[in-house]
Design an enzyme around this catalytic site. Structure first.
Site, PDB file in Angstrom:
ATOM      1  N   GLY A 172       0.790  -1.221   0.000  1.00 13.06           N
ATOM      2  CA  GLY A 172       0.000   0.000   0.000  1.00 13.06           C
ATOM      3  C   GLY A 172       0.823   1.272   0.000  1.00 13.06           C
ATOM      4  O   GLY A 172       0.273   2.352  -0.185  1.00 13.06           O
ATOM      5  N   CYS A 209     -28.024  -8.210 -16.810  1.00 12.31           N
ATOM      6  CA  CYS A 209     -27.395  -7.924 -18.101  1.00 12.31           C
ATOM      7  C   CYS A 209     -28.359  -8.304 -19.222  1.00 12.31           C
ATOM      8  O   CYS A 209     -28.919  -9.403 -19.231  1.00 12.31           O
ATOM      9  CB  CYS A 209     -26.094  -8.698 -18.225  1.00 12.31           C
ATOM     10  SG  CYS A 209     -25.370  -8.604 -19.873  1.00 12.31           S
TER      11      CYS A 209
END
Lengths: 189, 296
Positions: free
Chosen positions: B37, B246
């Site tokens: 990070g 979808c």
């Protein structure tokens, strides 16, 4: 004559790097480096390959591996060799490592300046007495290391509270490597 | 194509970048993995495409890519958009690597703003293109100051921002680039992926690498590392997904793009991940009369 370096400097460095990246991403998993490198003693192929892959004119290297190895590194990697561990980006250690307080651990704002210790040991294999946990490890990885300098793990563990400052270790034996980044927690037994 | 010498493609070094640059990027990548990070600065090079088109991601890919890799490139989930096609073509030209659109076949996936729906495996690496690596930049424009805040893990400002969102709108109004904490230590920008994708980063088996070319930063999340989206106990993180299926494959779980179909307000939702959608359509065509009713 000087021992040769990588047969193919581009692709050998690429496969060497992927092995190191995989080792660093999954601490304790042993990666095999491509064989074929014949560095001067006491350097083993993995140690030499890691340094050829990563070191160059921008990275001062500290080496305790003697004159032949130093000349070989200077010639093939083009890296400056330094006498002081504190000045090194990479430390190539085949014997007893310098006191870890002497090594550059970076700063809180730039912990990436912490050095990488390339530590040559007698043997490496998965499974065994060391229990590793931390980022990169799903539950626990076990690692067997022969020839780890006495007190090294304790000295390394003493650096953990300094995180994100710290030192990352790449263990090398023969043509195999395993890494202990600063985030890895190691328990013995 | 063979690359015995590594110099196989019309006068370019293998994977375009010179070896010194690759080594510099490789060293930055290793430190990025060792400090999950944390943004590691690197000397980003000028690439043959403009900033904003994935120069950071391309440099990371070029530094890790080998001749045996299989490369997938997506832009907002799609394999067939200009950015994705040109990056795939670039690497096939300068490195001779095989491209694919299949998530499962790829060893390296370079992505702009999505994580594939198909779960990634330990054998894969995902490379994110990052426009702005600094998660705090809208709150604190001085980089010297944000570096200090990261050094001290002083992220109160971000919590205040999220709190103000909740006070004003009743919820956190960030739908993409939703900040995460990595390994409990560093606040990180996940790149502008939808917040829907954030949970996929948590303990992902694949290695995640991030490259920001203009901002000259590299960062990483090692496999199986904790990635938590910032939230509050009474306002837990909720990834947003359009409420629908979808129109092409019928998926009720994938991330959807809204597509305007005419100028009378007609619209439909389709999967943002084109490979996932196509594979589902092919599977449905191979096994007819199951869930294909609403296929167009």
């Amino acid at each position: 004559m000087m021992q040769p370096g990588f047969h193919d400097p581009v692709l050998d460095a690429q496969s060497g790097f992927r092995a190191v990246l995989e080792a660093m991403s999954r601490p304790g998993r042993v990666q095999a480096l491509p064989p074929g490198l014949t560095p001067p003693a006491p350097l083993q192929p993995a140690t030499a390959a890691v340094l050829l892959t990563l070191a160059d004119a921008e990275t001062p290297v500290f080496s305790d591996a003697g004159t032949a190895a130093a000349e070989w590194l200077r010639f093939h990697a083009g890296c400056p060799l330094v006498a002081s561990p504190a000045a090194a980006t990479f430390l190539c250690v085949t014997g007893t490592p310098p006191a870890l307080e002497e090594i550059d651990l970076g700063t809180d704002e730039a912990p990436q300046d912490g050095a990488t210790l390339v530590l040559q040991v007698a043997a490496l294999r998965e499974g065994g007495a060391l229990r590793l946990s931390g980022p990169g490890i799903e539950r626990e990885h076990r690692l067997h290391v022969e020839g780890l300098p006495e007190g090294f793990l304790a000295a390394r563990a003493a650096l953990a509270p300094l995180y994100p400052r710290g030192m990352d270790v790449i263990l090398c034996a023969g043509t195999r490597i395993a890494a202990l980044p600063r985030t890895t927690h190691v328990m013995e037994g | 194509m063979s690359h015995d010498s590594g110099f196989g493609s019309g006068g370019y070094n293998f994977a375009y970048l010179d070896e010194n640059t690759k080594r510099m990027i490789r060293r930055a990548l290793l430190k990025a993995v060792a400090i999950p990070g944390h943004q590691v600065p690197f000397g980003a090079r000028e690439m043959p495409l403009p900033y904003g088109w994935g120069t950071g991601g391309i440099q990371v890919t070029a530094a890790i890519l080998g001749p045996r890799d299989v490369l997938k490139v997506i832009d907002q989930g799609a394999d067939d958009t200009t950015n994705a096609v040109s990056i795939r073509r670039f690497f096939s030209r300068v490195a001779g690597v095989r491209g694919t659109t299949r998530t499962a076949e790829a060893t390296i996936i370079q992505t702009r703003h999505r994580i594939p729906e198909t779960p990634l495996t330990e054998a894969q690496t995902i490379v994110y293109q990052v426009p702005m690596p600094e998660p705090l930049f809208r709150l604190e424009p001085r980089l010297a100051e944000t570096r200090r805040m990261h050094a001290l893990a002083d992220y109160g400002l971000m919590h205040v921002k999220l709190y103000e969102d909740i006070a004003r709108h009743g919820h956190v109004s960030t739908a993409y680039n939703y900040p995460v904490m990595v390994g409990g230590r560093y606040l990180m920008s996940p790149s502008p992926i939808p917040a829907f994708d954030n949970p996929k980063m948590h303990r992902m088996p694949a290695l995640q690498l991030f490259g920001a070319g203009r901002e000259k930063k590299i960062y990483a999340v090692p496999p199986y590392t904790e990635v938590r989206s910032l939230d509050f106990e009474d306002h837990p993180f909720r990834p947003h997904r359009a409420d629908g299926c979808c129109a092409l494959c019928g998926s009720a779980t994938s991330y959807l793009d809204e597509v305007v179909t005419d100028d009378r307000g007609g619209r439909m939702f389709v999967c943002s991940d084109t490979d996932y959608c196509e594979e589902r359509q092919e599977a449905a065509a191979a096994a007819p009369a199951s869930e294909t009713e609403d296929a167009a």
